[in-house]
Design a protein around this motif. Structure first.
Motif, PDB file in Angstrom:
ATOM      1  N   ASP A   1       1.782   1.699  10.801  1.00 37.66           N
ATOM      2  CA  ASP A   1       1.643   1.362   9.388  1.00 37.66           C
ATOM      3  C   ASP A   1       1.853   2.645   8.591  1.00 37.66           C
ATOM      4  O   ASP A   1       0.959   3.456   8.451  1.00 37.66           O
ATOM      5  CB  ASP A   1       0.248   0.776   9.127  1.00 37.66           C
ATOM      6  N   ARG A   2       3.065   2.799   8.074  1.00 36.31           N
ATOM      7  CA  ARG A   2       3.424   4.038   7.428  1.00 36.31           C
ATOM      8  C   ARG A   2       2.559   4.297   6.193  1.00 36.31           C
ATOM      9  O   ARG A   2       2.294   5.434   5.831  1.00 36.31           O
ATOM     10  CB  ARG A   2       4.903   3.961   7.049  1.00 36.31           C
ATOM     11  N   SER A   3       2.096   3.223   5.552  1.00 39.31           N
ATOM     12  CA  SER A   3       1.330   3.406   4.317  1.00 39.31           C
ATOM     13  C   SER A   3       0.009   4.106   4.574  1.00 39.31           C
ATOM     14  O   SER A   3      -0.601   4.640   3.671  1.00 39.31           O
ATOM     15  CB  SER A   3       1.073   2.052   3.657  1.00 39.31           C
ATOM     16  N   ALA A   4      -0.443   4.074   5.827  1.00 35.33           N
ATOM     17  CA  ALA A   4      -1.734   4.684   6.127  1.00 35.33           C
ATOM     18  C   ALA A   4      -1.599   6.169   6.440  1.00 35.33           C
ATOM     19  O   ALA A   4      -2.575   6.835   6.725  1.00 35.33           O
ATOM     20  CB  ALA A   4      -2.383   3.964   7.307  1.00 35.33           C
ATOM     21  N   ARG A   5      -0.390   6.678   6.403  1.00 41.34           N
ATOM     22  CA  ARG A   5      -0.195   8.075   6.787  1.00 41.34           C
ATOM     23  C   ARG A   5       0.022   8.947   5.568  1.00 41.34           C
ATOM     24  O   ARG A   5       0.479   8.499   4.521  1.00 41.34           O
ATOM     25  CB  ARG A   5       1.006   8.180   7.724  1.00 41.34           C
ATOM     26  N   PHE A   6      -0.258  10.210   5.748  1.00 41.28           N
ATOM     27  CA  PHE A   6      -0.042  11.199   4.711  1.00 41.28           C
ATOM     28  C   PHE A   6       1.464  11.300   4.459  1.00 41.28           C
ATOM     29  O   PHE A   6       2.272  11.032   5.341  1.00 41.28           O
ATOM     30  CB  PHE A   6      -0.631  12.531   5.186  1.00 41.28           C
TER      31      PHE A   6
ATOM     32  N   GLY B   1      -5.634   3.342  -1.539  1.00 46.13           N
ATOM     33  CA  GLY B   1      -6.764   2.590  -0.984  1.00 46.13           C
ATOM     34  C   GLY B   1      -7.280   1.661  -2.061  1.00 46.13           C
ATOM     35  O   GLY B   1      -7.792   2.132  -3.079  1.00 46.13           O
ATOM     36  N   GLY B   2      -7.112   0.362  -1.891  1.00 50.04           N
ATOM     37  CA  GLY B   2      -7.479  -0.572  -2.951  1.00 50.04           C
ATOM     38  C   GLY B   2      -6.611  -0.293  -4.164  1.00 50.04           C
ATOM     39  O   GLY B   2      -5.380  -0.308  -4.072  1.00 50.04           O
TER      40      GLY B   2
ATOM     41  N   THR C   1      -4.638   8.677  -4.002  1.00 47.12           N
ATOM     42  CA  THR C   1      -5.092  10.049  -3.816  1.00 47.12           C
ATOM     43  C   THR C   1      -3.884  10.971  -3.877  1.00 47.12           C
ATOM     44  O   THR C   1      -2.921  10.780  -3.127  1.00 47.12           O
ATOM     45  CB  THR C   1      -5.779  10.197  -2.452  1.00 47.12           C
TER      46      THR C   1
ATOM     47  N   LYS D   1      -7.727   6.602   6.566  1.00 47.79           N
ATOM     48  CA  LYS D   1      -6.448   5.976   6.958  1.00 47.79           C
ATOM     49  C   LYS D   1      -5.647   6.812   7.957  1.00 47.79           C
ATOM     50  O   LYS D   1      -5.225   6.286   8.997  1.00 47.79           O
ATOM     51  CB  LYS D   1      -5.616   5.665   5.710  1.00 47.79           C
ATOM     52  N   PRO D   2      -5.443   8.112   7.678  1.00 44.79           N
ATOM     53  CA  PRO D   2      -4.720   8.894   8.697  1.00 44.79           C
ATOM     54  C   PRO D   2      -5.488   8.961  10.009  1.00 44.79           C
ATOM     55  O   PRO D   2      -4.882   8.946  11.094  1.00 44.79           O
ATOM     56  CB  PRO D   2      -4.583  10.277   8.057  1.00 44.79           C
TER      57      PRO D   2
ATOM     58  N   ILE E   1      -1.764   8.491  -0.837  1.00 45.48           N
ATOM     59  CA  ILE E   1      -2.275   7.374  -0.025  1.00 45.48           C
ATOM     60  C   ILE E   1      -3.022   6.412  -0.939  1.00 45.48           C
ATOM     61  O   ILE E   1      -3.826   6.826  -1.772  1.00 45.48           O
ATOM     62  CB  ILE E   1      -3.178   7.897   1.103  1.00 45.48           C
TER      63      ILE E   1
ATOM     64  N   ARG F   1       0.806  -1.221   0.000  1.00 44.56           N
ATOM     65  CA  ARG F   1       0.000   0.000   0.000  1.00 44.56           C
ATOM     66  C   ARG F   1       0.841   1.273   0.000  1.00 44.56           C
ATOM     67  O   ARG F   1       0.410   2.312   0.453  1.00 44.56           O
ATOM     68  CB  ARG F   1      -0.994   0.003   1.174  1.00 44.56           C
ATOM     69  N   GLU F   2       2.065   1.153  -0.529  1.00 46.02           N
ATOM     70  CA  GLU F   2       2.864   2.360  -0.704  1.00 46.02           C
ATOM     71  C   GLU F   2       3.303   2.469  -2.156  1.00 46.02           C
ATOM     72  O   GLU F   2       3.246   1.501  -2.915  1.00 46.02           O
ATOM     73  CB  GLU F   2       4.100   2.334   0.225  1.00 46.02           C
TER      74      GLU F   2
ATOM     75  N   GLN G   1      -4.808  -1.527   8.661  1.00 51.98           N
ATOM     76  CA  GLN G   1      -5.382  -2.436   7.670  1.00 51.98           C
ATOM     77  C   GLN G   1      -6.303  -3.462   8.332  1.00 51.98           C
ATOM     78  O   GLN G   1      -7.310  -3.858   7.754  1.00 51.98           O
ATOM     79  CB  GLN G   1      -4.250  -3.128   6.882  1.00 51.98           C
TER      80      GLN G   1
ATOM     81  N   LYS H   1     -10.235  -1.389   1.975  1.00 48.61           N
ATOM     82  CA  LYS H   1      -9.406  -0.522   1.139  1.00 48.61           C
ATOM     83  C   LYS H   1      -8.965   0.732   1.890  1.00 48.61           C
ATOM     84  O   LYS H   1      -7.789   0.960   2.075  1.00 48.61           O
ATOM     85  CB  LYS H   1     -10.184  -0.108  -0.109  1.00 48.61           C
ATOM     86  N   GLY H   2      -9.929   1.522   2.285  1.00 47.33           N
ATOM     87  CA  GLY H   2      -9.579   2.769   2.960  1.00 47.33           C
ATOM     88  C   GLY H   2      -9.258   3.866   1.975  1.00 47.33           C
ATOM     89  O   GLY H   2      -9.151   3.623   0.763  1.00 47.33           O
ATOM     90  N   CYS H   3      -9.116   5.071   2.474  1.00 42.90           N
ATOM     91  CA  CYS H   3      -8.841   6.211   1.609  1.00 42.90           C
ATOM     92  C   CYS H   3      -8.067   7.255   2.402  1.00 42.90           C
ATOM     93  O   CYS H   3      -7.710   7.035   3.554  1.00 42.90           O
ATOM     94  CB  CYS H   3     -10.140   6.812   1.078  1.00 42.90           C
ATOM     95  N   GLU H   4      -7.836   8.403   1.769  1.00 45.18           N
ATOM     96  CA  GLU H   4      -7.009   9.436   2.400  1.00 45.18           C
ATOM     97  C   GLU H   4      -7.708  10.058   3.602  1.00 45.18           C
ATOM     98  O   GLU H   4      -7.074  10.757   4.383  1.00 45.18           O
ATOM     99  CB  GLU H   4      -6.609  10.496   1.369  1.00 45.18           C
TER     100      GLU H   4
END
Lengths: 104, 803
Positions: B534-539, A56-57, A61, B516-517, A54, A15-16, B500, B510-513
């Motif tokens: 979880d760094r991927s969930a951060r701005f 998502g799926g 964004t 997630k933050p 970020i 997810r990155e 996650q 999935k989540g979104c911007e």
């Protein structure tokens, strides 16, 4: 053009995204957690670096103004304005733990 | 007085006694219970196992209740024999107790399917508080636990063990989970939910052996396959405890046979609950037991009504976030049966109604069981659905929110866990002037079990309570449609430590911007930083610890506590600006220096060369403390604002907050550093400090509210600590203090912080310390960057090089 080796898949955490430079071309390569996808690293809105967004799926964004780009099709899903052209997508392949890109 | 003896101190027996007490009676009551505990809510044992409730919290009637009602409890005494001739019961302690009327409420026992090796150590059933305690004792992180049985109890046990850190596998004989309550599609949805929780599910497995030498090692199945296990829990169903009736010569089939008035074949003996069999049915759920208890109480006090008329099977799974409700029939093979169905795969919602002749005959809800009361009522009342036909699964557009509540009869149960009826709730609202859900729960226990009736309780409050004010519950986002408050509860009780996981279990995966933050923050604050971020969930700012600019470059602001710097620091900053061709150096409004236009790949080197900590100018976190000169130099100063400001910044730096958090400290009321428009300000006066909160000089301007005036600087720090942590724990993500203080009102904030009990204050401070101890300067990540965290991957002529 043929497949170009990019890096070991483990170098891109789930997810990155990461920026891949090929000459002057900047590509945003993503690990969605399930597969790898790549688009041009430029938001059609104000040129924001999509690789920093970020995920998502299969949507990223843009970090600048939250435009959303579909990583599968390159289409812009938000804002819902008509007539915004899609951005370029690039085929990605993972073999033996290594990510390859096809840059046409 | 006549002697009434009750065998069984469980939910059915005691609920029945509670009903009897409501009638005029001439009984002296003795209750025998073979467990040594007072009466507790057995169906909440899974909540105890999951750590959501303590053993004390599930007590229904404490010892005072027995005393107050003149009831003699005989706990830890098993009734071994009923002498019907002499009308005496014999206890395991050698006692003989005479009775005029006897109630058998012996309940049921765990059913252990025939298999070899169940006598091995660490093989348990899950039925009593003692079972639960034993399981809690033995479940440790990384324990491999296998639950035999994929029904309600098995799944709840599985989740409980998992929350305790076990790796859990559910083994089920049927071809789907909860096969008595769900159709194949519903079973699939549930299985997906359980898998998302991290519970492994094995279907169509018949266990034949518990393997191991003394200690359990694993299970072997009929097909020859095996699984490894350190702990086995058998939750394969229950059997009525009817032997005592059989021995006494009562009519007994599977359970003790009772008529509609719950009388057995002996007119002096009644039976109630799971040990009974009524019209060929035995019951294993709580709701019918309450109905039986009412019928029995009426009959035994000579007020018989129509008696117990049977009960529609209905089941509800109590796993937080995994809604499952099923009632009535599930078989839709009859061509006369019409199916109405709704599915949302992304959110894992499945709803199915079975309708025949315009009447509801069955309902299955997975993933969203919010409307279960409506369907249960339709089923029970055999309602003609003609009028609802177009919107069976959705409310009509002009839905009257109070309609469901209005249609309910007063005698209908709202809270199935605690057996609270609509009438009781309305009485309580009037009698005690209740206006919030929390008060209602305190007073009646309604919604205090699994919590699934909270919606209906709120509707009743709304309809009846004059002082009702709707609690604002804004859903975080469509990806994970819960209010932040609820999400915090979920994260806490389910011990979730990864964004996650929350999305997988409670959202669309999935989540979104937006979410997630927010989830990142909630997980951080609930766990006091004790989790793997979880760094991927951060701005992006929080991934590279710098503030992204319009051209994709970053700004770098080193920490300069209280706005104090040194010539050496300034020299280093100047050198860095030249060395990295920084396009602009700017003095910020926060009394520090901003290096603008730094390339991402240069960030780690810039930090190293600066040799200063991160100023967190990019984060939803602690920014800085702006100070005036104060007593150190200023001729008007009354307090040492610089020392206080530097200390305040040290106390909170590196911590995250719901939104940015800026502070100011001024040495006198001239307020040169504008402390009264900061999130928190200390305003020095001669001999005291004013601690002010919720100020703003942004989109709007708001003068901060006075939290408290204190004499010493230490007290000022304590008040700051309390407000800071209170804001962290109670504000919504992205809610600045000025909105937070407006929303709650400073009076409430005072009550909950500076005027709170020592215990509450200690809690806030301890959690703040815990978080602070785990926090660290983000720029130290320059020493160990994650793969390509900062650099671009170059391909083409040159092979990609690892960072």
């Amino acid at each position: 053009m043929s497949w170009t080796r990019v890096t070991e898949s483990e170098n891109i955490p789930p997810r990155e995204g990461r920026t891949v430079r090929f000459g002057d071309l900047s590509i945003a390569l993503f690990n969605t957690g399930e597969r790898f996808l790549a688009v041009e690293n430029r938001c059609p809105h104000k040129g924001g670096p999509l690789a920093d967004g970020i995920v998502g799926g299969t949507t990223v964004t843009c970090p600048l103004h939250n435009w959303k780009v579909c990583l599968e099709s390159g289409s812009i899903s938000k804002p819902c304005q008509e007539g915004i052209p899609s951005i370029t997508t690039y085929p990605v392949m993972v073999a033996d733990g290594v990510v390859f890109l096809k840059i046409v | 007085m006549r002697e009434l003896v009750v065998i069984g101190n469980g939910m059915a027996g005691v609920a029945c006694v509670e009903q009897i007490l409501k009638f005029q009676h001439d009984f002296r009551i003795t209750i025998f219970g073979d467990e040594t505990h007072v009466n507790y809510n057995r169906i909440l044992l899974s909540s105890v196992l999951a750590g959501e409730k303590s053993a004390e919290e599930i007590v229904i009637n404490d010892i005072d209740w027995y005393v107050a009602n003149g009831i003699t409890p005989r706990l830890g005494v098993r009734v071994t024999r009923i002498d019907r001739e002499a009308r005496i019961v014999n206890g395991s302690d050698g006692s003989s107790t005479p009775y005029d009327k006897l109630i058998i409420a012996t309940g049921s026992s765990a059913f252990v399917p025939p298999m070899e090796g169940t006598d091995k150590e660490n093989v348990h059933v899950f039925r009593t508080l003692d079972d639960t305690r034993a399981l809690l004792e033995k479940s440790r992180p990384a324990t491999r636990a296998v639950v035999i049985g994929g029904g309600l109890l098995g799944l709840e046990a599985a989740r409980g063990l998992q929350v305790q850190g076990c790796q859990v596998t559910v083994v089920h004989l049927g071809d789907r989970l909860m096969d008595r309550q769900l159709d194949p599609a519903g079973g699939l949805y549930l299985k997906r939910k359980m898998r998302n929780l991290g519970v492994k599910v094995l279907l169509e497995k018949q266990t034949t052996h518990v393997t191991g030498n003394g200690h359990v090692r694993g299970l072997r199945f009929l097909d020859g396959e095996e699984v490894e296990a350190d702990l086995v829990v058998i939750a394969a169903g229950i059997r009525p405890n009817a032997q005592i009736g059989r021995d006494a010569g009562l009519a007994v089939n599977r359970g003790i046979i009772v008529n509609d008035h719950m009388a057995t074949s002996d007119p002096h003996i009644y039976a109630v609950g799971e040990c009974t069999e009524h019209r060929g049915e035995v019951f294993g759920l709580v709701a019918p037991l309450y109905e039986q208890g009412k019928a029995l109480a009426a009959a035994i006090t000579e007020n018989p009504g129509i008696g117990f008329q049977g009960f529609l099977p209905a089941a509800k799974l109590k796993i937080m976030g995994v809604d499952v409700f099923s009632a009535g029939r599930i078989d839709d093979s009859d061509p006369e049966v019409e199916v109405v169905c709704y599915e949302d795969r992304a959110l894992g919602i499945y709803k199915k109604l079975l309708v025949r002749d315009n009447r509801l005959i069955g309902v299955i809800l997975v993933g969203d069981a919010g409307d279960d009361h409506k369907y249960a009522a339709w089923l029970r009342n055999n309602e003609d659905l003609s009028a609802h036909r177009k919107h069976l699964l959705f409310p009509p557009s002009t839905h009257d929110a109070g309609l469901d509540a209005a249609q309910m009869a007063d005698s209908e149960t709202v809270c199935g866990c605690n057996g609270v009826t609509k009438g009781t709730i309305i009485d309580a609202i009037h009698t005690y002037g209740l206006s919030t859900l929390a008060q209602l729960k305190d007073r009646t226990r309604a919604s205090g079990g699994c919590g699934s009736c909270a919606g209906m309780c709120t509707q009743l409050l709304k309809a009846v309570a004059p002082g009702f004010a709707e609690e604002k519950q804004k859903v975080l986002c469509a990806c994970v449609p819960f209010a932040q408050e609820k999400l915090k509860d979920i994260i806490k009780s389910q011990k979730l430590k990864a964004v996650q996981d929350v999305l997988d279990i409670y959202g669309n995966g999935k989540g979104c911007e937006i979410c997630k933050p927010a989830l990142s923050y909630l997980i951080d604050v609930v766990n006091c930083g004790e989790h793997d971020e979880d760094r991927s969930a951060r701005f992006i700012n929080d991934r590279v610890h710098a503030n992204i600019q319009r051209d994709g470059t970053f700004s770098v602001v080193p920490r300069m506590r209280g706005g104090i710097t040194t010539p050496a620091e300034l020299r280093r900053i100047a050198d860095v600006a030249e060395r990295y061709n920084v396009p602009m150096v700017k003095v910020t409004g926060s009394q520090r220096l901003d290096l603008l236009g730094v390339k991402k790949e240069d960030l780690p080197k810039v930090w190293a060369d600066l040799g200063m900590p991160s100023g967190q100018a990019y984060a939803k976190g602690v920014r800085m403390v702006k100070t005036c000169v104060g007593t150190q130099f200023c001729r008007f100063g009354t307090q040492d604002s610089i020392s206080a400001g530097v200390e305040l910044e040290r106390r909170y730096e590196n911590l995250f907050t719901p939104h940015k958090y800026k502070m100011g400290v001024v040495g006198c009321p001239r307020n040169c550093a504008e402390a009264t428009v900061k999130d928190l300000g200390l305003v020095g006066q001669d001999g005291s400090w004013q601690v002010v909160v919720g100020g703003a000089a942004g989109k709007g301007v708001r003068k901060a509210d006075l939290l408290i005036t204190v004499e010493t600087t230490e007290e000022a720090y304590e008040a700051s600590d309390l407000f800071f942590q209170y804001y962290r724990e109670n504000a919504n993500y992205l809610e600045r203090t000025y909105d937070f203080v407006e929303r709650l009102g400073v009076e409430k904030i005072r009550r909950d912080t500076v005027y709170a009990s020592p215990e509450i204050k200690r809690g806030l401070i301890e959690r703040l310390r815990k978080s602070k101890d785990r926090s660290y300067d983000a720029w130290t990540e320059r020493e160990s960057p994650r793969a390509f965290q900062f650099v671009q991957i170059q391909i083409g002529s040159k092979e990609a090089v690892l960072a």
